[in-house]
Design an enzyme around this catalytic site. Structure first.
Site, PDB file in Angstrom:
ATOM      1  CE  LYS A  13      -4.155  46.988  30.127  1.00  0.00           C
ATOM      2  NZ  LYS A  13      -4.470  45.739  30.840  1.00  0.00           N
ATOM      3  NE  ARG A  88      -7.579  48.760  36.134  1.00  0.00           N
ATOM      4  CZ  ARG A  88      -6.361  48.641  35.583  1.00  0.00           C
ATOM      5  NH1 ARG A  88      -5.851  49.586  34.844  1.00  0.00           N
ATOM      6  NH2 ARG A  88      -5.685  47.546  35.785  1.00  0.00           N
ATOM      7  NE  ARG A 127       3.149  41.109  34.656  1.00  0.00           N
ATOM      8  CZ  ARG A 127       2.091  41.847  34.353  1.00  0.00           C
ATOM      9  NH1 ARG A 127       1.778  42.086  33.100  1.00  0.00           N
ATOM     10  NH2 ARG A 127       1.336  42.345  35.304  1.00  0.00           N
ATOM     11  NE  ARG A 131       2.121  45.035  38.476  1.00  0.00           N
ATOM     12  CZ  ARG A 131       1.204  45.293  37.558  1.00  0.00           C
ATOM     13  NH1 ARG A 131       1.565  45.511  36.305  1.00  0.00           N
ATOM     14  NH2 ARG A 131      -0.067  45.353  37.893  1.00  0.00           N
ATOM     15  NE  ARG A 142      -3.416  42.885  38.826  1.00  0.00           N
ATOM     16  CZ  ARG A 142      -2.253  42.332  38.447  1.00  0.00           C
ATOM     17  NH1 ARG A 142      -1.610  41.506  39.254  1.00  0.00           N
ATOM     18  NH2 ARG A 142      -1.756  42.602  37.268  1.00  0.00           N
TER      19      ARG A 142
HETATM   20  P1  ADP Z   1      -2.835  45.477  35.163  1.00  0.00           P
HETATM   21  O1  ADP Z   1      -3.849  45.918  34.173  1.00  0.00           O
HETATM   22  O2  ADP Z   1      -1.819  44.541  34.566  1.00  0.00           O
HETATM   23  O3  ADP Z   1      -3.414  44.927  36.416  1.00  0.00           O
HETATM   24  P2  ADP Z   1      -1.984  48.280  35.611  1.00  0.00           P
HETATM   25  O4  ADP Z   1      -0.569  48.676  35.674  1.00  0.00           O
HETATM   26  O5  ADP Z   1      -2.801  48.813  34.497  1.00  0.00           O
HETATM   27  O6  ADP Z   1      -1.945  46.696  35.636  1.00  0.00           O
HETATM   28  O7  ADP Z   1      -2.718  48.678  36.981  1.00  0.00           O
HETATM   29  C1  ADP Z   1      -2.213  48.273  38.228  1.00  0.00           C
HETATM   30  C2  ADP Z   1      -3.136  48.741  39.359  1.00  0.00           C
HETATM   31  O8  ADP Z   1      -3.194  50.180  39.372  1.00  0.00           O
HETATM   32  C3  ADP Z   1      -4.581  48.291  39.276  1.00  0.00           C
HETATM   33  O9  ADP Z   1      -4.783  46.995  39.803  1.00  0.00           O
HETATM   34  C4  ADP Z   1      -5.272  49.392  40.107  1.00  0.00           C
HETATM   35  O10 ADP Z   1      -5.103  49.176  41.484  1.00  0.00           O
HETATM   36  C5  ADP Z   1      -4.485  50.638  39.744  1.00  0.00           C
HETATM   37  N1  ADP Z   1      -5.080  51.379  38.593  1.00  0.00           N
HETATM   38  C6  ADP Z   1      -4.468  51.613  37.391  1.00  0.00           C
HETATM   39  N2  ADP Z   1      -5.277  52.309  36.580  1.00  0.00           N
HETATM   40  C7  ADP Z   1      -6.427  52.517  37.266  1.00  0.00           C
HETATM   41  C8  ADP Z   1      -7.665  53.147  36.977  1.00  0.00           C
HETATM   42  N3  ADP Z   1      -7.898  53.723  35.777  1.00  0.00           N
HETATM   43  N4  ADP Z   1      -8.623  53.171  37.926  1.00  0.00           N
HETATM   44  C9  ADP Z   1      -8.424  52.607  39.128  1.00  0.00           C
HETATM   45  N5  ADP Z   1      -7.298  51.981  39.472  1.00  0.00           N
HETATM   46  C10 ADP Z   1      -6.302  51.925  38.562  1.00  0.00           C
END
Ligand code: ADP
Length: 184
Positions: A13, A88, A127, A131, A142
């Site tokens: 994404k 999400r 990657r 993190r 996740r």
């Molecule tokens: P990925 O989808 O690769 O796990 P993101 O950068 O989108 O990575 O998100 C990393 C973390 O940030 C998630 O695991 C969560 O803890 C938090 N997070 C991001 N967006 C949201 C959201 N909309 N609602 C709740 N937690 C979120």
């Protein structure tokens, strides 16, 4: 154009969002990036969410919804945006419906990147972004959270007729071409 980029962790994404941002000249809004920056800068938000991100769990809906509602008020999003990582959960999607209506920002496309689970895990592990949530154990968490909480969000948008399913396997350019043609 108002776009939601959707898909599991490791689907690409962030990569595709940056390409879309350049092609359509609309800003990319990543909730994950906002949280990671807040953690790095040790802001009150960062302090609040650090242990949640480290555990691979979700930040509470209210926190995320307030953050996005506030951020979208910035005039830079008036001519469009690419949302990445939000909504999400179904409650976030419902709250976003209200925000979108109040701020007059209907979603034009809900782009789903589909990638098999095995590929997701190997992509994230290779990657090497350093993190703290990119360990095998946290990736599993996740993905579980994704299946339980996030996947149902797609149904929420199906009824709006905006869902575009994109095969997320291929080169970055091939996938980008697929997305771009789905948006025509
Ligand atoms: P990925 O989808 O690769 O796990 P993101 O950068 O989108 O990575 O998100 C990393 C973390 O940030 C998630 O695991 C969560 O803890 C938090 N997070 C991001 N967006 C949201 C959201 N909309 N609602 C709740 N937690 C979120």
């Amino acid at each position: 154009m108002n776009i939601i980029l959707f898909g599991p962790p490791g689907a690409g994404k962030g990569t595709q969002a940056k390409l879309l941002q350049d092609k359509y000249s609309i800003p990319h809004l990543s909730t994950g990036d906002i949280f990671r920056t807040a953690i790095k800068n040790q802001t009150p938000l960062g302090v609040k969410v650090k242990s949640i991100l480290d555990a691979g769990q979700l930040v509470p809906d209210e926190t995320v919804v307030d953050l996005v509602a506030d951020e979208l008020k910035d005039p830079k999003y008036d001519s469009g945006f690419i949302l990445d990582g939000f909504p999400r959960t179904v409650p976030q999607a419902e709250a976003f419906d209200e925000i979108a209506e109040n701020q007059n920002k209907a979603i034009d496309a809900f782009v789903v990147l589909t990638v098999p689970e095995k590929e997701l895990i190997s992509r994230i592990l290779s990657r090497g972004q350093g993190r703290t949530d990119d360990t095998e154990e946290k990736i599993k968490t996740r993905l579980e959270v994704y299946h339980e909480e996030t996947e149902p969000v797609q149904n929420h948008y199906s009824s709006k007729g905006v869902v575009k399913e994109i095969d997320g396997i291929g080169t970055i350019d091939e996938i980008f071409e697929r997305i771009a043609s789905s948006l025509k």
